[in-house]
Scaffold this active site. Sequence first.
Site, PDB file in Angstrom:
ATOM      1  N   PHE A 166       5.858   6.860  -7.101  1.00  0.00           N
ATOM      2  CA  PHE A 166       6.375   6.843  -8.099  1.00  0.00           C
ATOM      3  C   PHE A 166       6.022   7.914  -9.358  1.00  0.00           C
ATOM      4  CE2 PHE A 166       7.720   2.036  -7.539  1.00  0.00           C
ATOM      5  CZ  PHE A 166       8.837   2.435  -6.830  1.00  0.00           C
ATOM      6  N   HIS A 206       3.655  -6.035  -1.875  1.00  0.00           N
ATOM      7  CA  HIS A 206       5.097  -5.701  -2.394  1.00  0.00           C
ATOM      8  C   HIS A 206       6.017  -5.738  -1.149  1.00  0.00           C
ATOM      9  CE1 HIS A 206       3.201  -3.946  -6.137  1.00  0.00           C
ATOM     10  NE2 HIS A 206       3.078  -5.020  -6.316  1.00  0.00           N
ATOM     11  N   CYS A 217      20.331 -11.366   3.487  1.00  0.00           N
ATOM     12  CA  CYS A 217      21.532 -11.269   2.908  1.00  0.00           C
ATOM     13  C   CYS A 217      21.015 -11.850   1.125  1.00  0.00           C
ATOM     14  CB  CYS A 217      22.288 -12.375   3.525  1.00  0.00           C
ATOM     15  SG  CYS A 217      24.008 -12.563   2.194  1.00  0.00           S
TER      16      CYS A 217
HETATM   17  P1  CNA Z   1       2.212   5.153  -8.315  1.00  0.00           P
HETATM   18  O1  CNA Z   1       2.186   4.297  -9.632  1.00  0.00           O
HETATM   19  O2  CNA Z   1       3.189   6.203  -7.937  1.00  0.00           O
HETATM   20  O3  CNA Z   1       1.055   6.001  -8.093  1.00  0.00           O
HETATM   21  C1  CNA Z   1       0.261   6.709  -7.131  1.00  0.00           C
HETATM   22  C2  CNA Z   1      -1.087   7.647  -7.474  1.00  0.00           C
HETATM   23  O4  CNA Z   1      -1.335   8.001  -6.097  1.00  0.00           O
HETATM   24  C3  CNA Z   1      -0.921   8.532  -8.600  1.00  0.00           C
HETATM   25  O5  CNA Z   1      -1.608   8.028  -9.676  1.00  0.00           O
HETATM   26  C4  CNA Z   1      -1.061   9.757  -7.874  1.00  0.00           C
HETATM   27  O6  CNA Z   1      -1.881  10.562  -8.651  1.00  0.00           O
HETATM   28  C5  CNA Z   1      -1.946   9.369  -6.662  1.00  0.00           C
HETATM   29  N1  CNA Z   1      -1.623  10.191  -5.549  1.00  0.00           N
HETATM   30  C6  CNA Z   1      -0.587  10.975  -5.193  1.00  0.00           C
HETATM   31  N2  CNA Z   1      -0.577  11.588  -4.044  1.00  0.00           N
HETATM   32  C7  CNA Z   1      -2.194  11.697  -3.826  1.00  0.00           C
HETATM   33  C8  CNA Z   1      -2.871  12.242  -2.843  1.00  0.00           C
HETATM   34  N3  CNA Z   1      -2.421  13.054  -1.960  1.00  0.00           N
HETATM   35  N4  CNA Z   1      -4.253  12.006  -2.930  1.00  0.00           N
HETATM   36  C9  CNA Z   1      -4.826  11.224  -3.983  1.00  0.00           C
HETATM   37  N5  CNA Z   1      -3.871  10.779  -4.983  1.00  0.00           N
HETATM   38  C10 CNA Z   1      -2.368  10.868  -4.798  1.00  0.00           C
HETATM   39  O7  CNA Z   1       1.939   4.095  -6.984  1.00  0.00           O
HETATM   40  P2  CNA Z   1       1.328   2.822  -7.021  1.00  0.00           P
HETATM   41  O8  CNA Z   1       1.196   2.548  -5.356  1.00  0.00           O
HETATM   42  O9  CNA Z   1       0.187   2.794  -7.731  1.00  0.00           O
HETATM   43  O10 CNA Z   1       2.417   1.995  -7.671  1.00  0.00           O
HETATM   44  C11 CNA Z   1       2.713   0.789  -6.963  1.00  0.00           C
HETATM   45  C12 CNA Z   1       4.231   0.857  -6.598  1.00  0.00           C
HETATM   46  C13 CNA Z   1       4.483   2.163  -5.934  1.00  0.00           C
HETATM   47  C14 CNA Z   1       4.387  -0.217  -5.655  1.00  0.00           C
HETATM   48  O11 CNA Z   1       5.386  -1.214  -6.132  1.00  0.00           O
HETATM   49  C15 CNA Z   1       5.121   0.453  -4.268  1.00  0.00           C
HETATM   50  O12 CNA Z   1       5.869  -0.615  -3.593  1.00  0.00           O
HETATM   51  C16 CNA Z   1       5.543   1.715  -4.652  1.00  0.00           C
HETATM   52  N6  CNA Z   1       5.967   2.718  -3.876  1.00  0.00           N
HETATM   53  C17 CNA Z   1       5.476   2.607  -2.487  1.00  0.00           C
HETATM   54  C18 CNA Z   1       5.641   3.697  -1.668  1.00  0.00           C
HETATM   55  C19 CNA Z   1       5.308   3.444   0.047  1.00  0.00           C
HETATM   56  O13 CNA Z   1       5.268   2.419   0.386  1.00  0.00           O
HETATM   57  N7  CNA Z   1       4.682   4.728   0.122  1.00  0.00           N
HETATM   58  C20 CNA Z   1       6.391   4.727  -2.105  1.00  0.00           C
HETATM   59  C21 CNA Z   1       6.670   5.011  -3.600  1.00  0.00           C
HETATM   60  C22 CNA Z   1       6.467   3.628  -4.248  1.00  0.00           C
END
Ligand code: CNA
Length: 250
Positions: free
Chosen positions: A32, A117, A125
């Site tokens: 995100f 989550h 549904c």
């Molecule tokens: P976020 O807030 O998007 O943070 C992700 C963090 O990861 C950021 O601070 C980045 O700097 C860091 N980051 C990204 N790529 C890398 C990497 N390669 N190496 C090291 N650090 C990295 O996501 P959070 O998970 O903190 O927030 C929670 C949300 C995101 C939840 O509700 C999830 O469901 C939601 N989400 C999940 C997915 C998934 O399932 N893969 C994808 C997108 C969002």
Amino acid sequence: MLEKAAKIIKESSSIVALTGAGVSTAAGIPDFRSPESGLWKDPSKMVLFTAFGFALDPKGFYELGRQLLPSFLKAEPTLAHYFLAKLEHQGKLRCVITQNIDGLHQKAGSKKVIEMHGNLRTGRCTNCPTEYTLEEMADKMNQGHELPPTCQDCQSPIRPNIVLFGEDLPTGAYEEAMENLEDCDLLLVMGSSLVVYPVADMPRVVLRRHARLIIINLQPTQYDSSADVSLHMSLEEASRRLVEALGIKP
Ligand code: CNA
């Protein structure tokens, strides 16, 4: 600093990992909040992930979902996922608490995964008790099908079993996570911005108990100054170097 992280992991015997979307970006699934590649660089997308936004515009939610689905379907675990699965296999890691919905920890071989989550494996549904598999939902989202996908029994929109902002966590997930946090000797946070509550409070629980805290995340987090080690580096590099330093066999 990475050497210090490896030393702490070596000394620990009851590790809990807390993961976020950053563990899966190298698998091709956008997070995100990364500044360049995060989904929320377009702020209009934020509202679609809220309970209110979905209810208001299920078609908009699925238009974005249709774009993102292929990356989820073809994603394979990264070295970070395998690293955690190995630590569990060695008996050092007690569980992974994840905010992710992609199922990649399980695909890498992790057995004890607490999904805070929800997940994309199933859906339901919004009106009646009918449930759906990911494959059934994906079929209904194919090009040519009208969005949102609707229930075969009552024609209401269907939805994945993920937690949208403003919704309750899955039953028991929070309690199970807290039980593990109360007993661990190290919390290893990987790839989370640590801004989504209640998960964002979890490092505090561990710090209160004087257990140790390691954070590996590209961007800074609110806990960096309290952590025993905070590494601002990619998880691919950190996992590769930790695997090497700990002598973990593939
Ligand atoms: P976020 O807030 O998007 O943070 C992700 C963090 O990861 C950021 O601070 C980045 O700097 C860091 N980051 C990204 N790529 C890398 C990497 N390669 N190496 C090291 N650090 C990295 O996501 P959070 O998970 O903190 O927030 C929670 C949300 C995101 C939840 O509700 C999830 O469901 C939601 N989400 C999940 C997915 C998934 O399932 N893969 C994808 C997108 C969002």
